[in-house]
Design an enzyme around this catalytic site. Sequence first.
Site, PDB file in Angstrom:
ATOM      1  N   SER A 244      51.452  35.278  39.845  1.00 36.28           N
ATOM      2  CA  SER A 244      51.841  33.877  40.013  1.00 36.28           C
ATOM      3  C   SER A 244      51.536  33.380  41.430  1.00 36.28           C
ATOM      4  CB  SER A 244      53.330  33.707  39.730  1.00 36.28           C
ATOM      5  OG  SER A 244      54.067  34.279  40.788  1.00 36.28           O
ATOM      6  N   GLU A 265      44.308  36.172  42.910  1.00 34.75           N
ATOM      7  CA  GLU A 265      43.996  35.465  41.662  1.00 34.75           C
ATOM      8  C   GLU A 265      45.330  34.975  41.128  1.00 34.75           C
ATOM      9  OE1 GLU A 265      43.853  34.549  38.158  1.00 34.75           O
ATOM     10  OE2 GLU A 265      43.096  36.540  37.564  1.00 34.75           O
ATOM     11  N   LEU A 266      45.587  33.669  41.286  1.00 37.11           N
ATOM     12  CA  LEU A 266      46.943  33.147  41.060  1.00 37.11           C
ATOM     13  C   LEU A 266      46.996  32.264  39.806  1.00 37.11           C
ATOM     14  CD1 LEU A 266      47.667  32.486  44.851  1.00 37.11           C
ATOM     15  CD2 LEU A 266      48.050  34.569  43.527  1.00 37.11           C
ATOM     16  N   CYS A 299      45.792  33.574  32.655  1.00 35.71           N
ATOM     17  CA  CYS A 299      45.687  32.558  33.720  1.00 35.71           C
ATOM     18  C   CYS A 299      44.614  31.548  33.380  1.00 35.71           C
ATOM     19  CB  CYS A 299      45.335  33.227  35.046  1.00 35.71           C
ATOM     20  SG  CYS A 299      46.571  34.385  35.553  1.00 35.71           S
ATOM     21  N   GLU A 396      52.271  25.628  33.969  1.00 34.68           N
ATOM     22  CA  GLU A 396      51.528  26.641  33.213  1.00 34.68           C
ATOM     23  C   GLU A 396      52.411  27.102  32.046  1.00 34.68           C
ATOM     24  OE1 GLU A 396      50.522  30.051  35.644  1.00 34.68           O
ATOM     25  OE2 GLU A 396      48.658  30.355  34.531  1.00 34.68           O
TER      26      GLU A 396
HETATM   27  C1  SIN Z   1      43.893  36.510  33.761  1.00 32.43           C
HETATM   28  O1  SIN Z   1      44.509  35.953  32.890  1.00 32.43           O
HETATM   29  O2  SIN Z   1      44.379  36.649  34.891  1.00 32.43           O
HETATM   30  C2  SIN Z   1      42.514  37.092  33.578  1.00 32.43           C
HETATM   31  C3  SIN Z   1      41.828  36.711  32.342  1.00 32.43           C
HETATM   32  C4  SIN Z   1      40.380  37.156  32.291  1.00 32.43           C
HETATM   33  O3  SIN Z   1      39.902  37.925  33.122  1.00 32.43           O
HETATM   34  O4  SIN Z   1      39.687  36.705  31.390  1.00 32.43           O
END
Ligand code: SIN
Length: 490
Positions: A244, A265-266, A299, A396
């Site tokens: 998050s 990677e948030l 995400c 989200e």
């Molecule tokens: C993620 O949801 O953080 C990664 C999804 C992906 O790599 O496709």
Amino acid sequence: MSTPPLPREVLAQLPTGLLVDGQWRPSSTGATFAVEDPATTEVVTEVADASADDALAALDATSRAFEEWRAVAPRERAETLRAVFDRMTARAEELAAVVTAEGGKPLAEARAEVAYGAEYVRWYSEQAVRIDGLARRAPAGTNHQVVMHKPVGPAYAITPWNFPIAMATRKIAPALAAGCTMVVKPAQLTPLTTAFFAEIVREVLAERGLPAGVLAVVPSSSARRVSEPILADPRLRKLSFTGSTEVGRSLLKSAADGILRTSMELGGNAPFLVFEDADVEAAVQGALAAKMRNAGQTCVAANRFLVHSAVAEDFAAGLVAAFGKLVVGHGAAEGTSVGPLIEAAAVDKVEELVAAAVDRGASVRLGGERPDRRGYFYSPTVLTGVDREAPTVTEEIFGPVAPIVTFDTEAEAIELANGTEYGLVAYAFTRDVNRAFRLAEAIETGMLGINRGMVSDASAPFGGVKSSGLGREGGEAGLEEYLDSIYLAI
Ligand code: SIN
């Protein structure tokens, strides 16, 4: 339909300890925590709960191993990763069964995740021998400039529960390819898949006579307990986190003290735009992929469906028909296409977001309820007439809910798409190639899928802008995150 459990022979082989210096061992306090199957709420197994001392022991081992591993020839690092890829692939069915048992996703998706995760290992096995430098004459003509690359040093990765294998390999494979060593803290909810993968790495390192401490794994019921001592230690040189934005912000503050390299990677709030010239059936299929992978718990999940009013009803009807065919159930049961959410709190949150949309006038065209069964399930849901300011649109969702909002002009669509603090991914369906390039210029995003509901690829740079993060994972860029450059003026 009965629920197949995790096969006994797979369970028997699962390491449940901490991996430190090539040895699986219990926590120094003897503590353990339970890992649950979210589809049944039953305990799969207990796992060692790392203490702060265990975390530092893991960092000691990876720091010692770094001095040896950085000196290992790139070709040998490449072949080691290739051996890990081969073994992962040979054991893909077992790995997929573990992914489903602890994360809940349907087996077909778990298999796809294992293949996706293995691809990072294969890609970086190929890149390990392609760490280039540069040589040129200085512009003034007085000397030559040479740029070489070196591994940044021992790294720490904190991985999420939604892709327990792919998010681990996306960090571990480039780190090892670059010559870094790594301590991994897997998500508390899904530590088993990482342990299974780490055992494969351990075996391969041992068979090849390579340093055992290259990879350490410290599952813990408290991320803070293990992360704080590791982040405060000057031997650590790199932090990679997927999770998050809130936690990412706090980790960045800790990383600032040690001036650490970071990859973050948030969160995301992906807009999914359908223009009046789109192939609506293709957009519906794209929406299925972008929304329903892992029951919406990614995400990169499409969070807001922004649809031109001329095609909004066709798109909504198509989505209702497509979502209506999905089968909700235990991920290991035959025919399941949507598994559970990860925990009870996730279902509560999705329920609240749907209620908030309905309070502001949205219509529930499908779903909008918890199915009557054990486990953390929520039905695939389609909402129309959703207020642009509803939390279902601004937050989200991380669940199988598709809110549809309409627009009338391209400028309005872009304004809506950018009306968020996030910028991880966007999707757009249009037949106009000029528009596709205009969108790429105008939308504040790290990734854009054009007429595709899926962008992820081990060979491409994955990552976001704004509050969605820093740095890239995958592709050439993912390796650079683990390399420092040294410039020689000769
Ligand atoms: C993620 O949801 O953080 C990664 C999804 C992906 O790599 O496709």
